[in-house]
Design an enzyme around this catalytic site. Structure first.
Site, PDB file in Angstrom:
ATOM      1  N   GLN A 170       9.898   7.386  60.001  1.00 37.37           N
ATOM      2  CA  GLN A 170       9.644   8.788  59.662  1.00 37.37           C
ATOM      3  C   GLN A 170       8.154   9.005  59.389  1.00 37.37           C
ATOM      4  O   GLN A 170       7.576   8.374  58.501  1.00 37.37           O
ATOM      5  CB  GLN A 170      10.442   9.230  58.436  1.00 37.37           C
ATOM      6  N   TYR A 200       7.211  19.502  52.559  1.00 34.17           N
ATOM      7  CA  TYR A 200       6.033  18.735  52.951  1.00 34.17           C
ATOM      8  C   TYR A 200       5.245  19.474  54.038  1.00 34.17           C
ATOM      9  O   TYR A 200       5.644  20.542  54.490  1.00 34.17           O
ATOM     10  CB  TYR A 200       6.455  17.336  53.390  1.00 34.17           C
ATOM     11  N   ARG A 209      13.316  16.250  61.015  1.00 34.87           N
ATOM     12  CA  ARG A 209      14.046  16.596  59.787  1.00 34.87           C
ATOM     13  C   ARG A 209      13.566  17.968  59.340  1.00 34.87           C
ATOM     14  O   ARG A 209      12.380  18.174  59.088  1.00 34.87           O
ATOM     15  CB  ARG A 209      13.807  15.561  58.686  1.00 34.87           C
ATOM     16  N   CYS A 258      23.276  10.612  39.587  1.00 41.42           N
ATOM     17  CA  CYS A 258      22.594  10.637  38.288  1.00 41.42           C
ATOM     18  C   CYS A 258      21.089  10.829  38.422  1.00 41.42           C
ATOM     19  O   CYS A 258      20.404  11.069  37.423  1.00 41.42           O
ATOM     20  CB  CYS A 258      22.890   9.357  37.518  1.00 41.42           C
ATOM     21  N   CYS A 294      18.733   1.745  40.785  1.00 44.49           N
ATOM     22  CA  CYS A 294      19.999   2.452  40.936  1.00 44.49           C
ATOM     23  C   CYS A 294      20.903   2.121  39.758  1.00 44.49           C
ATOM     24  O   CYS A 294      21.062   0.949  39.403  1.00 44.49           O
ATOM     25  CB  CYS A 294      20.676   2.039  42.244  1.00 44.49           C
ATOM     26  N   ALA A 306      28.024  -1.748  30.940  1.00 45.38           N
ATOM     27  CA  ALA A 306      27.425  -3.087  30.918  1.00 45.38           C
ATOM     28  C   ALA A 306      28.485  -4.159  31.086  1.00 45.38           C
ATOM     29  O   ALA A 306      28.319  -5.106  31.864  1.00 45.38           O
ATOM     30  CB  ALA A 306      26.653  -3.289  29.611  1.00 45.38           C
ATOM     31  N   GLN A 313      30.875   4.583  27.028  1.00 47.19           N
ATOM     32  CA  GLN A 313      30.119   5.831  26.937  1.00 47.19           C
ATOM     33  C   GLN A 313      30.247   6.694  28.190  1.00 47.19           C
ATOM     34  O   GLN A 313      29.986   7.895  28.157  1.00 47.19           O
ATOM     35  CB  GLN A 313      28.643   5.540  26.669  1.00 47.19           C
ATOM     36  N   LYS A 326      30.553  17.342  35.191  1.00 43.43           N
ATOM     37  CA  LYS A 326      30.079  15.955  35.112  1.00 43.43           C
ATOM     38  C   LYS A 326      31.137  14.932  35.526  1.00 43.43           C
ATOM     39  O   LYS A 326      30.971  13.734  35.312  1.00 43.43           O
ATOM     40  CB  LYS A 326      29.615  15.642  33.681  1.00 43.43           C
TER      41      LYS A 326
END
Length: 690
Positions: A103, A211, A259, A388, A407, A437, A464, A474
């Protein structure tokens, strides 16, 4: 084959792609000053090629070092010395049956002024100092960079016309001179020639996301009065000249994809009538096809409308597929599009209904490099991207320190050449706590060949994550839990829920190692005033549903994302919420896209925001705040108070286990409270160390 169209080959120009799955361009920060691919970058792309992807496109690759460097660590095709390194990268991808496009890109006004003119100097200094310059630069930039930008002590970025800098960019913007435009056209063409010489299969021109190429198309940034401005014929001249030049010098058989932001999406942020909309985007696509484009990669928006091309968690998968469909109906060349695709079923459906010809899966293939193989063979759980935005946030933040994007779902990003050793030999490892975790650690330990036992004292795994997924819009966050738990079970992890393991049981099991991932609990300090404890709650009380508040006046203390999302949850229940924040601005330290996403919803619900205010007293029916600057007091009506002041680690078990002769490895929130990415990263590091 379950997904007949997605698994079938199709040509872009004369280049046949083995399936319809594309890794679109995404800058991750694995590069270096001189624009040559690093080993880490090549490993990253090769891993996705091994994973079955049909077409891999590079990250933004600069054609101009002076004004066109969008990052210190990006690819380049601006010099002949890039040809051979690109050849090696192409071979690494192609040997797995994938095609490889590069690209070509220029940021225009969306550049950061720090990068204008500095990359050529950085290349030379890095050579002279044998790497010492880079270390010094990344040491100074986090402090000096923002200071220079805030005080506008940086060179101007360039655009078709003098205009304001883009949202999320910085510095001044000047208009390109006519000679500079002609030089840039030549540089794009020369870069494409180098890409072809390197044995790559094609190029993509980045005329999306605000861009430079798109800036010429947009009446917002192109107010020129010469042959490059005004009517659409003139505004498309820059990219048309580049297209024609590439076809002339590389041959008609060398594929060129464009694009294109089909719609600038200003109306979605309340700016009706600004920029171009889909109707004009369709006309642009027709012009591109008529001038040699072999395919259109349909995207949308730009930095000014950031959330409408790189969506946060609240957006519905496929919400913008109508844009790709409109362009596919108007052109006869293949159409590629992302369209927030998050499952093989969705991908196949959009191919079958004629929305597009190829599915672009960017973030999904960061999260799971084996997405294509898993989808096409229906073997193994796909780890879904949960939107996220940690990938772009970490990439931007880490760029200042010479590191790369990460990530939340996949802690192995950037470590593709360092597979975990398969030396568990069936030895038992106990993981206590099944939040992000613990789940991540359990799966990785199983990959190493350990016999893993995962204990969760609550009836449901997730920790959590269960709170994070509770607010409106969410729900996708819970994909992490479902996918991680499924992967654990596939790999033989034994999961025990509603079970708090005792020291006696541990002694009986005699594990090779114990990992503690017992999470965190909300902070709940005492405040002055005369109040009953049953009128003061934490965000956890609310989001778990233990406490239900409806039709109340609520003072919510703390405006981090947990606070704002809890406020959203409460407003949906018919409450009137006042958010009280001690900092000067809302959501300090929060990635701007999340704030931009939730604030209109809170404002529509009538939420009141008080910044620079410290909670002093809680009383029956009201709270008292103190202005941080003036020290003046304010009384705020409140039937209840909800605290969103952060969390503290829960790790009391560590000391007990140590007294009993164990050496637990503490990870996730139980070590240091953070986000999902911090939890999975700490799990990966712990598993490596065992």
């Amino acid at each position: 084959m379950k997904y007949e169209i997605m698994s079938s080959p199709m040509k872009i120009g004369t280049c046949e792609i083995k399936n319809r799955i594309v890794l679109p361009p995404m800058l991750m920060g694995f590069g270096q000053f001189d624009g040559k691919p690093t080993e880490k970058l090549m490993n990253y792309y090769e891993e996705r090629a091994k994973g079955g992807c049909g077409l891999i496109m590079t990250e933004i690759t600069r054609v101009n070092d002076q004004t066109g460097s969008a990052a210190f660590a990006q690819l380049a095709a601006s010099h002949d010395y890039h040809i051979e390194p690109l050849r090696e990268l192409a071979k690494r991808v192609q040997r797995h049956g994938a095609k490889f496009f590069v690209q070509l890109h220029h940021p225009g006004r969306q550049n950061v002024g720090l990068l204008v003119g500095t990359v050529p100097l950085s290349i030379q200094l890095e050579k002279l100092t044998r790497g010492g310059y880079g270390k010094l630069l990344y040491k100074l930039t986090p402090a000096v960079g923002p200071l220079l930008l805030d005080n506008d002590i940086v060179p101007s970025s360039v655009a078709p016309s003098k205009c304001d800098p883009a949202y999320f960019a910085a510095g001044r913007v000047r208009a390109l001179r006519y000679k500079e435009i002609k030089k840039l056209e030549r540089q794009f063409i020369d870069a494409a020639v180098r890409v072809k010489k390197a044995g790559c299969d094609g190029v993509e021109l980045h005329s999306a996301h605000g861009y430079l190429l798109q800036q010429f198309l947009s009446p917002v940034t192109n107010k020129r009065t010469d042959e490059y401005g005004g009517p659409l014929e003139n505004r498309t001249r820059f990219i048309v000249n580049i297209l024609r030049g590439i076809k002339e010098e590389c041959g008609k058989d060398f594929p060129v994809v464009v694009r294109l932001s089909a719609d600038e999406c200003y109306r979605f942020v309340g700016k009706e009538g600004k920029g171009y909309t889909l109707a004009e985007g369709v006309e642009i696509a027709k012009i591109l096809e008529a001038n040699g484009a072999d395919a259109i990669d349909v995207s949308s928006a730009g930095y000014d409308t950031f959330n409408y091309w790189l969506e946060p968690v609240s957006f519905e998968p496929g919400w913008r597929k109508f844009m790709a469909k409109a362009i596919k109906d108007a052109v006869s060349i293949p159409v590629l599009a992302a369209n927030l695709i998050r499952s093989p079923e969705q991908a196949e459906a959009q191919l079958q209904e004629g929305t597009q010809d190829f599915v672009c899966l960017g973030r999904p293939q960061i999260a799971d490099p084996n997405w294509a193989n898993k989808a096409l063979t229906d073997e193994g759980t796909i780890k879904r991207c949960i939107c996220c935005l940690n990938c772009i946030e970490s990439m931007q933040n880490n760029a200042y320190i010479g590191s790369h994007g990460e990530c939340s779902v996949n802690p192995l990003v950037g470590h593709e050449n360092m597979p975990l050793p398969k030396n568990g030999d069936g030895r038992t490892v106990v993981v206590i706590g099944a939040g992000p975790a613990g789940l991540c650690a359990a799966e990785l330990l199983a990959d190493r060949g350990f016999d893993v036992r995962l204990y969760e004292k609550k009836e449901k795994v997730g920790g959590q994550i269960n709170l994070a997924a509770a607010p409106p819009d969410k729900a996708k966050t819970d994909w992490f839990t479902r996918d991680a738990a499924a992967a654990c079970l596939e790999k033989g992890v034994k999961i025990f829920t509603g079970k708090e393991i005792s020291v006696a049981e541990l002694k009986e099991i005699k594990p090779y190692a114990v990992i503690l991932a017992t999470g965190s609990a909300p902070v709940k300090p005492r405040f002055g005033g005369n109040y009953s404890a049953d009128k003061v709650y934490t965000f956890e009380d609310i989001l778990t549903g233990r406490i239900s508040l409806e039709g109340k006046n609520i003072a919510l203390i703390g405006s981090g994302m947990t606070g704002l999302e809890t406020a959203h949850y409460l407003t949906e229940k018919g409450n009137s919420v006042t958010v009280i924040e001690m900092a000067k601005k809302l959501a300090p330290g929060t990635w701007m896209q999340h704030v931009d996403d939730i604030m209109p919803k809170l404002q529509k619900a009538g939420t009141v925001f008080m910044t620079g205010e410290k909670l002093k007293e809680i009383n029956d029916g009201y709270v008292v705040t103190e202005n941080v600057k003036t020290k003046e007091y304010t009384s705020v009506k409140a039937d209840a108070v909800v605290l969103a002041l952060g969390s503290r680690p829960v790790n009391e078990l560590e000391a007990l286990l140590k007294r009993e002769g164990f050496s637990p490895v503490v990870i996730g929130d139980s070590k240091k409270v953070g986000r999902i990415a911090d939890a999975t990263k700490s799990a990966y590091e712990a598993v490596k160390s065992i």
